[in-house]
Scaffold this active site. Structure first.
Site, mmCIF file in Angstrom:
data_model
loop_
_atom_site.group_PDB
_atom_site.id
_atom_site.type_symbol
_atom_site.label_atom_id
_atom_site.label_comp_id
_atom_site.label_asym_id
_atom_site.label_seq_id
_atom_site.Cartn_x
_atom_site.Cartn_y
_atom_site.Cartn_z
ATOM 1 N N TYR A 33 0.829 -1.195 0.000
ATOM 2 C CA TYR A 33 0.000 0.000 0.000
ATOM 3 C C TYR A 33 0.867 1.249 0.000
ATOM 4 O O TYR A 33 2.063 1.202 0.277
ATOM 5 C CB TYR A 33 -0.946 0.002 1.203
ATOM 6 C CG TYR A 33 -0.286 0.316 2.529
ATOM 7 C CD1 TYR A 33 -0.402 1.587 3.101
ATOM 8 C CD2 TYR A 33 0.452 -0.643 3.216
ATOM 9 C CE1 TYR A 33 0.186 1.886 4.315
ATOM 10 C CE2 TYR A 33 1.046 -0.357 4.429
ATOM 11 C CZ TYR A 33 0.914 0.910 4.978
ATOM 12 O OH TYR A 33 1.514 1.204 6.181
ATOM 13 N N LYS A 145 6.537 -2.098 1.875
ATOM 14 C CA LYS A 145 5.369 -1.506 2.556
ATOM 15 C C LYS A 145 4.153 -2.414 2.373
ATOM 16 O O LYS A 145 3.244 -2.141 1.583
ATOM 17 C CB LYS A 145 5.092 -0.104 2.015
ATOM 18 C CG LYS A 145 4.187 0.750 2.901
ATOM 19 C CD LYS A 145 4.126 2.177 2.375
ATOM 20 C CE LYS A 145 3.194 3.048 3.198
ATOM 21 N NZ LYS A 145 3.716 3.306 4.554
ATOM 22 N N GLU A 177 12.096 2.346 14.193
ATOM 23 C CA GLU A 177 11.234 3.429 13.711
ATOM 24 C C GLU A 177 9.997 3.498 14.571
ATOM 25 O O GLU A 177 9.861 2.753 15.548
ATOM 26 C CB GLU A 177 10.877 3.227 12.237
ATOM 27 C CG GLU A 177 10.302 1.882 11.904
ATOM 28 C CD GLU A 177 10.235 1.622 10.392
ATOM 29 O OE1 GLU A 177 10.275 2.585 9.608
ATOM 30 O OE2 GLU A 177 10.146 0.449 10.005
ATOM 31 N N LEU A 202 11.371 1.197 6.881
ATOM 32 C CA LEU A 202 10.757 1.617 5.625
ATOM 33 C C LEU A 202 11.468 2.860 5.107
ATOM 34 O O LEU A 202 11.709 3.801 5.873
ATOM 35 C CB LEU A 202 9.279 1.928 5.849
ATOM 36 C CG LEU A 202 8.484 2.282 4.589
ATOM 37 C CD1 LEU A 202 8.247 1.041 3.743
ATOM 38 C CD2 LEU A 202 7.168 2.940 4.961
#
Length: 282
Positions: A33, A145, A177, A202
């Site tokens: 996505y 992702k 993260e 990411l």
């Protein structure tokens, strides 16, 4: 007003948008996505989102059926149909519908879904976030992702139950993260520290834009892992994402970052990013 949703070639009212129970996104989280911010009715960092979408698909052995121009047109039409001035466009591509089997199906049409969400980035009050630390339980290809977001959801719920805003994920003693963002600290000498790109995090589109803008402002950047202790003792801390832009973090595991208020560097970066986004959105 009901939203208009795009699904597999058609724009339909949101309550008529349906996906098969045999879709591999539903059965296996076999899909990826993107979330693209919208400012003034235009798309922010769109090229970077398309590039990352294609990288993610490649990582799962898929390609995109639509080219750049077609994706841009669909995004713009969806924004227009929903009268969206400020918010996001969510896009999800799955491998498609097939009988349940762990092997990838052959010759199956992809499922493509897009919808909008209204959000007021530029006018919301930025008070600074309080975060907790939780173990990073995600898989080892976080650079893709994918729609398998259960670990991130669990971390967000842990933060909510603790009365905090969000969580930072920790692996081997270092922050990877945020649950849906990249994480940063600012050292006492003004250096921005954020984890280097790898399969552990990411590659954020907002991250790339903010680091470029920071470089243009002649700020020092150090891409490396940092510990929770470093973060708690930092001069400033913040996150970036397509839905948060640049947002300060003022408390980590109950300890205030500096004086517990948003810092000057993160405040300036937020201003610059929003200003630049308004200029370059498509």
């Amino acid at each position: 007003m009901r939203r208009t949703v795009y699904i597999n070639g058609s724009f339909v009212p949101e309550d008529e948008a349906k996906v098969s129970v045999f879709d591999r996104g539903f059965l296996f989280a076999d899909g990826v996505y993107e979330v693209t911010a919208v400012l003034d009715g235009r798309l922010v960092d769109f090229d970077s989102h398309v590039d990352r979408l294609n990288r993610s698909l490649t990582g799962l052995g898929m390609t995109m059926d639509l080219n750049y121009a077609a994706l841009l047109d669909l995004h713009r039409r969806l924004v227009s149909r929903n009268g969206l001035r400020e918010g996001v466009v969510y896009l999800q591509v799955t491998r498609g519908e097939a009988d349940r089997d762990f092997h990838y199906p052959v010759g199956v049409a992809q499922t493509l879904v897009m919808f909008t969400q209204e959000k007021h980035f530029s006018t919301e009050t930025v008070k600074g976030l309080s975060v907790i630390s939780v173990p990073d339980l995600r898989w080892q290809r976080r650079d893709i992702k994918t729609v398998q977001l259960l670990a991130a959801s669990m971390a967000k719920m842990a933060a909510k139950e603790a009365g905090k805003d969000d969580a930072w994920l920790v692996e081997d003693g270092h922050v990877t993260e945020g649950t849906s963002s990249n994480a940063y600290i600012v050292t006492n000498d003004g250096t921005i520290v954020t984890r280097n790109l790898s399969t552990s995090i990411l590659p954020g589109t907002t991250r790339a834009a903010v680091l470029r803008l920071a470089t243009e402002q002649q700020l020092k950047i150090d891409e490396r892992p940092f510990t929770l202790q470093e973060a708690q003792q930092a001069a400033e801390a913040f996150i970036t994402s397509a839905t948060a832009f640049v947002t300060p973090v003022v408390e980590i595991d109950g300890m205030a970052v500096a004086d517990g208020r948003p810092g000057q560097i993160v405040g300036r970066l937020r201003e610059i990013y929003i200003e630049e986004s308004r200029k370059t959105a498509v």
